[in-house]
Structures are given as structure tokens and as C-alpha cells.
Design a protein around this motif. Structure first.
Motif, mmCIF file in Angstrom:
data_model
loop_
_atom_site.group_PDB
_atom_site.id
_atom_site.type_symbol
_atom_site.label_atom_id
_atom_site.label_comp_id
_atom_site.label_asym_id
_atom_site.label_seq_id
_atom_site.Cartn_x
_atom_site.Cartn_y
_atom_site.Cartn_z
ATOM 1 N N ALA A 125 1.008 -0.862 -0.235
ATOM 2 C CA ALA A 125 -0.032 0.027 -0.142
ATOM 3 C C ALA A 125 1.111 1.647 0.009
ATOM 4 O O ALA A 125 0.474 2.408 -0.492
ATOM 5 N N PHE A 126 1.880 1.095 0.481
ATOM 6 C CA PHE A 126 2.746 2.678 0.849
ATOM 7 C C PHE A 126 3.507 2.512 -0.920
ATOM 8 O O PHE A 126 3.843 3.561 -0.798
ATOM 9 N N ASP A 127 3.579 1.577 -1.435
ATOM 10 C CA ASP A 127 4.093 0.971 -3.008
ATOM 11 C C ASP A 127 3.459 2.820 -3.797
ATOM 12 O O ASP A 127 3.923 3.046 -4.624
ATOM 13 N N GLU A 128 2.765 1.556 -3.158
ATOM 14 C CA GLU A 128 0.740 1.881 -4.227
ATOM 15 C C GLU A 128 1.126 3.979 -3.658
ATOM 16 O O GLU A 128 0.956 4.839 -5.242
ATOM 17 N N ILE A 129 1.493 4.482 -3.353
ATOM 18 C CA ILE A 129 0.970 5.921 -2.543
ATOM 19 C C ILE A 129 2.016 6.662 -3.323
ATOM 20 O O ILE A 129 2.381 8.025 -3.737
ATOM 21 N N GLY A 130 3.579 5.318 -2.606
ATOM 22 C CA GLY A 130 4.720 6.097 -2.980
ATOM 23 C C GLY A 130 4.979 6.701 -4.465
ATOM 24 O O GLY A 130 5.462 7.258 -5.453
ATOM 25 N N LYS A 131 3.970 5.542 -5.371
ATOM 26 C CA LYS A 131 4.211 5.752 -6.793
ATOM 27 C C LYS A 131 2.751 7.348 -6.996
ATOM 28 O O LYS A 131 3.508 8.016 -7.946
ATOM 29 N N LEU A 132 2.096 7.684 -6.380
ATOM 30 C CA LEU A 132 0.868 8.774 -7.066
ATOM 31 C C LEU A 132 1.861 9.932 -5.992
ATOM 32 O O LEU A 132 2.102 10.913 -6.997
ATOM 33 N N ASP A 133 2.675 9.479 -5.590
ATOM 34 C CA ASP A 133 3.656 10.653 -4.984
ATOM 35 C C ASP A 133 4.589 10.595 -5.937
ATOM 36 O O ASP A 133 4.568 12.141 -6.448
ATOM 37 N N LYS A 134 5.085 10.484 -7.151
ATOM 38 C CA LYS A 134 6.156 10.428 -7.745
ATOM 39 C C LYS A 134 5.472 11.371 -8.884
ATOM 40 O O LYS A 134 5.822 11.878 -9.731
ATOM 41 N N LEU A 135 4.039 10.694 -9.018
ATOM 42 C CA LEU A 135 3.133 11.221 -10.408
ATOM 43 C C LEU A 135 2.964 12.740 -10.502
ATOM 44 O O LEU A 135 2.859 13.620 -10.860
ATOM 45 N N LEU A 136 2.340 12.801 -8.584
ATOM 46 C CA LEU A 136 1.726 14.113 -8.959
ATOM 47 C C LEU A 136 2.274 15.158 -7.339
ATOM 48 O O LEU A 136 1.612 16.271 -7.182
ATOM 49 N N ASN A 137 3.889 15.339 -6.897
ATOM 50 C CA ASN A 137 4.031 15.853 -6.331
ATOM 51 C C ASN A 137 4.246 17.186 -7.368
ATOM 52 O O ASN A 137 4.649 17.922 -7.974
ATOM 53 N N PHE A 138 3.831 18.079 -6.429
ATOM 54 C CA PHE A 138 3.805 19.875 -6.792
ATOM 55 C C PHE A 138 5.068 20.166 -7.021
ATOM 56 O O PHE A 138 5.083 21.066 -7.810
ATOM 57 N N PHE A 139 6.295 20.315 -6.628
ATOM 58 C CA PHE A 139 7.283 20.538 -6.071
ATOM 59 C C PHE A 139 8.548 19.764 -6.859
ATOM 60 O O PHE A 139 9.880 20.644 -7.157
ATOM 61 N N SER A 140 7.775 18.451 -7.695
ATOM 62 C CA SER A 140 9.099 17.595 -7.502
ATOM 63 C C SER A 140 8.762 17.861 -9.882
ATOM 64 O O SER A 140 8.077 17.738 -9.974
ATOM 65 N N SER A 141 10.196 18.397 -10.165
ATOM 66 C CA SER A 141 9.546 19.154 -11.410
ATOM 67 C C SER A 141 10.054 17.173 -12.214
ATOM 68 O O SER A 141 9.878 17.769 -13.440
ATOM 69 N N SER A 142 10.452 16.185 -11.831
ATOM 70 C CA SER A 142 10.230 14.830 -12.801
ATOM 71 C C SER A 142 8.398 14.958 -12.280
ATOM 72 O O SER A 142 8.386 13.508 -13.795
ATOM 73 N N SER A 143 7.887 15.059 -11.366
ATOM 74 C CA SER A 143 6.532 14.594 -12.017
ATOM 75 C C SER A 143 5.167 14.781 -13.230
ATOM 76 O O SER A 143 5.999 15.783 -13.730
ATOM 77 N N GLU A 144 4.347 14.356 -13.432
ATOM 78 C CA GLU A 144 3.787 14.009 -14.134
ATOM 79 C C GLU A 144 2.704 15.185 -14.113
ATOM 80 O O GLU A 144 2.301 16.241 -15.408
ATOM 81 N N LEU A 145 3.130 15.677 -12.983
ATOM 82 C CA LEU A 145 1.738 16.705 -12.762
ATOM 83 C C LEU A 145 2.959 18.012 -12.741
ATOM 84 O O LEU A 145 2.212 19.235 -13.804
ATOM 85 N N SER A 146 3.996 18.580 -13.147
ATOM 86 C CA SER A 146 4.894 18.937 -13.128
ATOM 87 C C SER A 146 5.150 19.765 -14.701
ATOM 88 O O SER A 146 5.703 20.305 -15.100
ATOM 89 N N MET A 147 5.197 18.432 -15.933
ATOM 90 C CA MET A 147 4.780 18.186 -16.788
ATOM 91 C C MET A 147 3.899 19.210 -17.136
ATOM 92 O O MET A 147 4.316 19.615 -18.532
ATOM 93 N N ILE A 148 2.777 19.087 -17.059
ATOM 94 C CA ILE A 148 1.193 18.974 -17.113
ATOM 95 C C ILE A 148 1.710 20.682 -16.563
ATOM 96 O O ILE A 148 1.994 21.468 -18.220
ATOM 97 N N ASN A 149 1.962 21.135 -15.673
ATOM 98 C CA ASN A 149 2.389 22.420 -15.487
ATOM 99 C C ASN A 149 3.258 23.351 -16.830
ATOM 100 O O ASN A 149 3.338 24.272 -17.187
#
Ligand code: AMP
Ligand code: MG
Length: 349
Positions: free
Chosen positions: A70-94
Motif C-alpha cells: 500500500a505504501f508503494d502505491e502511495i509512493g507511486k502517486l507521490d512521484k506522479l502528482l508532486n507539485f514541487f518535484s520537477s520530474s512528476s507528471e503534474l510538473s510536466m503538465i504545468n
């Protein structure tokens, strides 16, 4: 004679077999009754916050493995959705706002679609395109933007300018400078995904808390629902103080409050829940607690209802069929009718 002997022998064999089966049954029943369900717990820092998972299991190995997954799952989401990490998918969209559509994973697409759904239901009070405004503030260092900049950026805050192409799995922000910030929905969504994973691992009861966004399922080993405390937004001393408790099973709960990240300047409280219409902190409530089926709902709606204020907020909770507690700006407490008898207020309020 020989035939009679054979019949008796086979009868004896059947009896022996039955006796053996009985023994196996008794032994396995006994071993079952020795394996007692217990609550196992693990805590990790992910998504810039403290995440705690509790599971009920009769095996520490099984519990531990399920919680790790379950923590792996949350970690995966953190990587995708983190506003501050330049490598997240969210940052790519922004980064590609006003430039190009960005191909994203199904989870990123889903949470952004969920966010748009909540924006529609709250009439824009919840708006994940709040990024250009929220990034002007620092509640830790008491950094406050000037009024001109706040106003200039308002046209960039509009969830209707998010373009989703489901077939291509892409997200495009129509104006340069737009920024999606999923801070008011991602933790609740992560709690949902963690619960899905725990269930896949065979866990039938547990509690996932991503800071104030909590999802409960099943019952505790004592057969009772999970008991969740709701914080007093104005505790008498500086410690966390519980204002009320509520028992939950197969439901999520989130609280949004003006006490989480704030500073006071010239007698006015500036906090992290912004009204997308003004770019300034929403003023009608001290805290909003929402109880609903899913964590993404309670997380996002608690923020949206906070912005709407007590009257419109209560009306929306009723329309959505959600339960909740609103503490208004003067400390008045209102509870949805469905919670009466299920919520226990402490004497100190
Ligand atoms: P929460 O603590 O769940 O209410 O979420 C607050 C966080 O969501 C803030 O720190 C911002 O990152 C973001 N946010 C602030 N105001 C809004 C809003 N009106 N709609 C959506 N997200 C917001
Ligand atoms: Mg929220």
C-alpha cells in the motif's frame, strides 16, 4: 466367509478414515482459534506528510507485506502528482501550459478528472488550477503577495481551461502560466488507492490516514467501527485537541482547517485555503469535516465547502448526500442531520 471378512475390513477402513478426518478438523479449528486478529501499524513520510496505515490481520507477515504494498502505491502517486518535484507528471503538465498536451498515466488522468468533477459540483469553489495564486504565498515565512499580482493572476485560475483527451490520455492547460495544484485532493485519492491495494492483498479491515484524510474499512478486532477524532480548530492550548469523535466503517473522512498553515497579520488570519474568485484566504469557516464513501471526495469537498462557507456548504453536503461538521468563523458548530447520534462532542466545546 472370506467375502464377509472383506466387507468388515472395508467398513473398518471407512471408520478409520472418518476418525482421521475428524482429528484433522479439530486440529485445524483449534489452530484457527489460537490465531487472533490484531491491529498492525506502519508509518511513513510520503507526499510531504505523515502517512499511517493500520490493518487487522491474524499474521504479522501478511499485514506487513500488505502495508508495504500500500505504501508503494502511495509512493507511486507521490512521484506522479508532486507539485514541487520537477520530474512528476503534474510538473510536466504545468511546464507545458499553453504549449502542448502531455501524455499521462491513468492515475494522473483520473485524479484530474475527479478534481474537475468536484469543481463543477462546488461551482468553482474547489479549483485545482489555484496554483498561480497559492505559489505567491508562504505561510511559514509569512510571505504575502501584493494585491496587484494577486489580481493579475486570477484569470489563470479556471478549471474550465483544463483540456482532457481520454482516448489519448493527455492533459492540456490552455493558458501559459497556469498551474494545477492537487494539494486538496491527492491525499484523499492516495488513501483510496492504498485501501484498494490492501484489499487486493486480502486485508478486510484497516485504516489509512494521509494526514487529515482518512479512509476506514471493515471493523476493528473488537467488532467496533474505527474511531476518528475531529480537531478543535481553536484549541485552548497549543496542543492538538479533539473536539468530537465519530465511528466509521467503509467511509472516508477529511477535515480542512484555517489552522493548518497560516499566519496572522494586522489582526487578519491568512491561511492556505484560497477563494479562487479573490486569490485570498476563504473567510467563512474555521474548519470543515466531510464524511463520504471515498477519500478523494472528502478531501476535495472539505476544501470546496470551506470556500463556499457555512450556509452554501451545508446545502451542498445535503445535495451530495454527504455528512459533515462545519465550524464557522465565530466558532458556531453545525452538523448534518445524518450525523446526529453518531458523533460525540467533547465537553470542552
Ligand atoms: P486541504 O488542506 O485539503 O483543504 O487543501 C489545501 C491545499 O489545497 C492548499 O495548500 C493548496 O495547495 C490547495 N488549495 C487551496 N485553495 C484551494 C481551492 N480553493 N481549491 C483547490 N485547491 C486549493
Ligand atoms: Mg482537501
Amino acid at each position: 466367509m472370506k467375502r464377509e471378512f472383506q466387507v468388515q475390513r472395508s467398513k473398518f477402513q471407512v471408520h478409520c478414515l472418518l476418525a482421521a478426518l475428524c482429528c484433522i478438523l479439530i486440529v485445524s479449528l483449534l489452530s484457527c482459534s489460537f490465531k487472533k486478529d490484531q491491529i498492525y501499524r506502519k508509518t511513513m513520510i510520503l507526499m510531504d506528510t505523515l502517512i499511517t496505515i493500520n490493518v487487522v490481520s491474524d499474521s504479522s507477515d501478511k499485514a506487513s507485506k500488505a502495508m508495504d504494498r500500500a505504501f508503494d502505491e502511495i509512493g507511486k502517486l507521490d512521484k506522479l502528482l508532486n507539485f514541487f518535484s520537477s520530474s512528476s507528471e503534474l510538473s510536466m503538465i504545468n511546464r507545458n501550459a499553453g504549449i502542448s498536451a502531455v501524455k499521462v498515466s491513468p492515475e494522473t488522468l483520473e485524479v484530474i478528472e475527479d478534481a474537475i468533477f468536484v469543481s463543477e459540483k462546488t461551482g468553482g469553489a474547489f479549483d485545482s488550477t489555484i496554483g498561480p495564486e497559492i505559489s505567491l504565498w508562504d505561510f511559514h515565512t509569512r510571505k504575502m503577495p501584493d494585491d496587484k499580482t494577486v489580481k493579475e493572476r486570477l484569470p489563470l485560475v479556471d478549471y474550465k481551461l483544463i483540456r482532457i483527451d481520454r482516448n489519448k490520455s493527455t492533459v492540456y492547460l490552455e493558458k501559459k502560466g497556469m498551474l494545477i495544484d492537487l494539494g486538496a485532493i491527492a491525499k484523499g485519492y492516495a488513501a483510496d488507492k492504498a485501501v484498494e491495494e490492501l484489499k487486493r492483498q486480502g486485508i478486510t479491515s484497516g485504516l489509512v490516514s494521509c494526514a487529515g484524510d482518512i479512509r476506514a474499512f471493515g471493523l476493528k478486532p473488537d467488532g467496533k467501527p474505527w474511531k476518528i477524532g475531529i480537531k478543535n480548530p481553536r484549541p485552548a492550548n497549543k496542543e492538538d485537541e479533539i473536539m468530537a469523535t465519530v465511528g466509521l466503517s467503509d467511509m472516508a473522512i477529511s477535515t480542512s482547517g484555517d489552522y493548518e498553515r497560516f499566519f496572522i497579520s494586522n489582526g487578519r488570519r491568512y491561511h492556505h485555503i484560497l477563494d479562487p474568485k479573490t486569490g485570498y484566504s476563504a473567510e467563512g469557516c474555521r474548519s470543515v469535516t466531510v464524511i463520504a464513501r471515498y477519500g478523494f471526495q472528502t478531501d476535495a469537498f472539505s476544501t470546496g465547502v470551506f470556500v463556499l462557507g457555512p450556509r452554501k456548504g451545508m446545502e451542498l453536503l445535503r445535495q451530495m448526500g454527504f455528512e459533515g461538521v462545519i465550524v464557522d468563523k465565530d466558532g458556531g458548530i453545525e452538523t448534518t442531520p445524518g450525523l446526529k447520534g453518531r458523533i460525540e462532542f467533547k465537553g470542552n466545546n
